[in-house]
Design a protein around this motif. Structure first.
Motif, PDB file in Angstrom:
ATOM      1  N   THR A 189       0.703  -1.280   0.139  1.00 21.95           N
ATOM      2  CA  THR A 189       0.091   0.078  -0.043  1.00 21.95           C
ATOM      3  C   THR A 189       0.848   1.272   0.005  1.00 21.95           C
ATOM      4  N   ILE A 190       1.994   1.280   0.831  1.00 23.12           N
ATOM      5  CA  ILE A 190       2.906   2.171   1.007  1.00 23.12           C
ATOM      6  C   ILE A 190       3.474   2.660  -0.421  1.00 23.12           C
ATOM      7  N   GLU A 191       3.842   1.668  -1.278  1.00 26.72           N
ATOM      8  CA  GLU A 191       4.477   1.622  -2.426  1.00 26.72           C
ATOM      9  C   GLU A 191       3.395   2.191  -3.505  1.00 26.72           C
ATOM     10  N   ARG A 192       2.256   1.908  -3.362  1.00 29.11           N
ATOM     11  CA  ARG A 192       1.249   2.384  -4.408  1.00 29.11           C
ATOM     12  C   ARG A 192       1.109   3.961  -4.025  1.00 29.11           C
ATOM     13  N   LEU A 193       0.988   4.329  -2.666  1.00 30.03           N
ATOM     14  CA  LEU A 193       0.940   5.883  -2.453  1.00 30.03           C
ATOM     15  C   LEU A 193       2.132   6.466  -2.977  1.00 30.03           C
ATOM     16  N   ASP A 194       3.274   5.805  -3.002  1.00 26.94           N
ATOM     17  CA  ASP A 194       4.569   6.553  -3.549  1.00 26.94           C
ATOM     18  C   ASP A 194       4.264   6.659  -5.058  1.00 26.94           C
ATOM     19  N   ALA A 195       3.950   5.576  -5.632  1.00 27.20           N
ATOM     20  CA  ALA A 195       3.634   5.662  -7.153  1.00 27.20           C
ATOM     21  C   ALA A 195       2.774   6.844  -7.558  1.00 27.20           C
ATOM     22  N   ARG A 196       1.907   7.369  -6.729  1.00 21.14           N
ATOM     23  CA  ARG A 196       1.030   8.320  -6.898  1.00 21.14           C
ATOM     24  C   ARG A 196       1.494   9.492  -6.463  1.00 21.14           C
ATOM     25  N   ARG A 197       2.790   9.727  -6.208  1.00 20.68           N
ATOM     26  CA  ARG A 197       3.220  11.001  -5.670  1.00 20.68           C
ATOM     27  C   ARG A 197       2.758  11.227  -4.303  1.00 20.68           C
ATOM     28  N   LEU A 198       2.108  10.298  -3.574  1.00 23.62           N
ATOM     29  CA  LEU A 198       1.424  10.833  -2.345  1.00 23.62           C
ATOM     30  C   LEU A 198       2.784  10.479  -1.304  1.00 23.62           C
ATOM     31  N   THR A 199       3.030  11.413  -0.442  1.00 23.11           N
ATOM     32  CA  THR A 199       4.239  11.032   0.478  1.00 23.11           C
ATOM     33  C   THR A 199       3.979  10.529   1.690  1.00 23.11           C
ATOM     34  N   PRO A 200       4.106   9.140   2.153  1.00 26.25           N
ATOM     35  CA  PRO A 200       3.598   8.778   3.362  1.00 26.25           C
ATOM     36  C   PRO A 200       4.471   9.080   4.756  1.00 26.25           C
ATOM     37  N   LYS A 201       3.930   9.302   5.845  1.00 28.02           N
ATOM     38  CA  LYS A 201       4.604   9.688   6.999  1.00 28.02           C
ATOM     39  C   LYS A 201       4.050   8.669   7.931  1.00 28.02           C
ATOM     40  N   ARG A 202       4.782   7.918   8.815  1.00 28.35           N
ATOM     41  CA  ARG A 202       4.281   6.939   9.785  1.00 28.35           C
ATOM     42  C   ARG A 202       4.216   7.914  11.053  1.00 28.35           C
ATOM     43  N   ALA A 203       2.999   7.897  11.861  1.00 30.99           N
ATOM     44  CA  ALA A 203       2.442   8.523  13.131  1.00 30.99           C
ATOM     45  C   ALA A 203       3.193   7.897  14.187  1.00 30.99           C
ATOM     46  N   PRO A 204       3.438   8.534  15.131  1.00 33.29           N
ATOM     47  CA  PRO A 204       3.323   9.865  15.625  1.00 33.29           C
ATOM     48  C   PRO A 204       4.179  10.888  14.799  1.00 33.29           C
ATOM     49  N   VAL A 205       3.931  12.231  14.662  1.00 33.46           N
ATOM     50  CA  VAL A 205       4.739  12.957  13.805  1.00 33.46           C
ATOM     51  C   VAL A 205       4.844  14.250  14.797  1.00 33.46           C
ATOM     52  N   ASP A 206       5.967  14.895  14.919  1.00 28.07           N
ATOM     53  CA  ASP A 206       6.132  16.282  15.552  1.00 28.07           C
ATOM     54  C   ASP A 206       5.689  17.434  14.700  1.00 28.07           C
ATOM     55  N   LEU A 207       4.795  18.028  15.278  1.00 25.83           N
ATOM     56  CA  LEU A 207       3.993  19.356  14.476  1.00 25.83           C
ATOM     57  C   LEU A 207       5.290  20.159  13.768  1.00 25.83           C
ATOM     58  N   GLN A 208       6.091  20.505  14.333  1.00 22.57           N
ATOM     59  CA  GLN A 208       7.434  21.180  13.782  1.00 22.57           C
ATOM     60  C   GLN A 208       7.917  20.684  12.550  1.00 22.57           C
ATOM     61  N   GLU A 209       8.213  19.274  12.759  1.00 21.84           N
ATOM     62  CA  GLU A 209       8.707  18.464  11.793  1.00 21.84           C
ATOM     63  C   GLU A 209       7.818  18.303  10.560  1.00 21.84           C
ATOM     64  N   LEU A 210       6.483  18.140  10.771  1.00 22.19           N
ATOM     65  CA  LEU A 210       5.336  18.224   9.537  1.00 22.19           C
ATOM     66  C   LEU A 210       5.691  19.772   8.761  1.00 22.19           C
ATOM     67  N   ARG A 211       5.614  20.730   9.726  1.00 19.97           N
ATOM     68  CA  ARG A 211       5.812  21.940   9.025  1.00 19.97           C
ATOM     69  C   ARG A 211       6.819  22.033   8.003  1.00 19.97           C
ATOM     70  N   GLN A 212       8.288  21.563   8.513  1.00 14.57           N
ATOM     71  CA  GLN A 212       9.399  21.390   7.564  1.00 14.57           C
ATOM     72  C   GLN A 212       9.123  20.469   6.434  1.00 14.57           C
ATOM     73  N   TRP A 213       8.397  19.389   6.580  1.00 13.82           N
ATOM     74  CA  TRP A 213       8.112  18.557   5.364  1.00 13.82           C
ATOM     75  C   TRP A 213       7.304  19.384   4.450  1.00 13.82           C
ATOM     76  N   CYS A 214       6.285  20.031   5.152  1.00 14.86           N
ATOM     77  CA  CYS A 214       5.407  20.928   3.852  1.00 14.86           C
ATOM     78  C   CYS A 214       6.225  21.798   3.262  1.00 14.86           C
ATOM     79  N   LEU A 215       7.022  22.359   4.016  1.00 13.16           N
ATOM     80  CA  LEU A 215       8.072  23.443   3.324  1.00 13.16           C
ATOM     81  C   LEU A 215       8.840  22.659   2.254  1.00 13.16           C
TER      82      LEU A 215
END
Length: 329
Positions: A189-215
């Protein structure tokens, strides 16, 4: 007509071919049709969507405008002429020194939305354009006036049959890229997300880190890259300006200039004529690659027309007399 057919006479294309020509993912195209009626394709006897050249031109222009920040709801129902005019307006150079805009982020998911409400980003390089507790809440809301650059979607678990749903959800909001925060999913399933250019990130995530990923994703967004010129497949192919006999007459003339430019121009136009004919024949004979050859045919015809203008200037400068009985220069 069968689902294996890529085109019908009159240059009608299936959704996969249109996706390749326009750069609009098939999932996005289905959502745009359902929610905004951007185009109204025909249907084959088996129910396959069939798009014409004008549909392709509309979708190409709409994709460019959305990539530049227009909300799909604002441009979806503009006429083809209005879309062309809007593109001409956005092609004007921006004022020097204009500040870069912040990354527009949309969040869907109860936990993440609540965390962003409690801790909104303080830095000016993130602009939250929407916080929704669920997919249902997002789909029930009015379309956002601003198209997000990044969509952050929260899925506790992801099954293989949800990948298309996620793709359509990203398409609905118009984001160029998406980050999928999940807790459990299989490797396939993760490989299928990658193929569609959807970036998977495993929870839990730090909010500041998530902001940096967005940038980081924003810096890689397609809109930041140089755009290739858009070809309008709905426009007629420009007629030939010179007959073959005229080209041969120009090539045989002794130029007054000291270079071989007139001869080289004739060679270029002859070569473009030949490839234009070849791509048109391939477009008619090979249904599987019809969309690609339609693009090549149009691109070659426009290049040939530009070189003919240059050659006409040389003909005028050299005062070469041509046969005008057939209506050509």
């Amino acid at each position: 007509m069968t689902d294996q057919d890529a085109a019908l006479p009159g240059h009608t294309y299936r959704i996969g071919a249109v996706s390749r020509l326009t750069g609009v993912p098939a999932d996005t195209l289905r959502v745009w049709e359902r929610r905004y009626t951007v185009v109204a394709p025909l249907r084959s006897e088996s129910g396959t969507r069939l798009y014409g050249p004008e549909d392709v031109s509309r979708l190409t222009l709409i994709k460019r405008l959305v990539d530049r920040g227009d909300a799909i709801s604002r441009v979806a129902n503009l006429s083809l002429d209005q879309l062309r005019e809007r593109i001409r307006g956005t092609d004007r150079p921006e004022a020097a020194g204009a500040p870069e805009r912040p990354c527009r982020v949309l969040v869907i998911g109860s936990s993440l939305a609540e965390r962003f409400r409690r801790e909104p980003p303080m830095q000016g390089n993130i602009d939250l354009v929407g916080l929704y507790d669920s997919r249902r809440a997002f789909l029930a809301a009015e379309p956002a006036p601003i198209t997000p650059d990044i969509a952050v979607l929260e899925y506790p678990t992801i099954q293989g049959d949800q990948v298309r749903e996620i793709g359509e959800l990203v398409a609905s909001c118009g984001a160029a890229r998406a980050i999928i925060v999940y807790s459990f999913a299989t490797r396939s399933t993760i490989e299928r997300l990658d193929a569609r250019r959807l970036t998977p990130k495993r929870a839990p995530v730090d909010l500041q880190e998530l902001r940096q990923w967005c940038l980081g994703q924003f810096a890689r967004a397609p809109a930041a890259a140089a755009e290739e010129p858009a070809l309008d497949l709905s426009l007629p192919i420009p007629p030939r300006r010179f007959a073959d006999a005229d080209l041969l007459r120009i090539a045989a003339a002794s130029p007054s200039v000291r270079c071989e430019c007139p001869h080289h121009l004739v060679d270029l136009v002859l070569a473009l004529n030949a490839f234009e004919n070849y791509s048109a024949e391939c477009e008619d004979r090979n249904a599987e690659d019809a969309a690609l050859h339609a693009y090549l045919h149009t691109a070659t015809a426009q290049a040939r027309a530009m070189m003919e203008v240059a050659l006409a200037r040389v003909v005028a400068a050299e005062a070469i007399l041509l046969d005008t009985s057939n209506g050509e220069i």
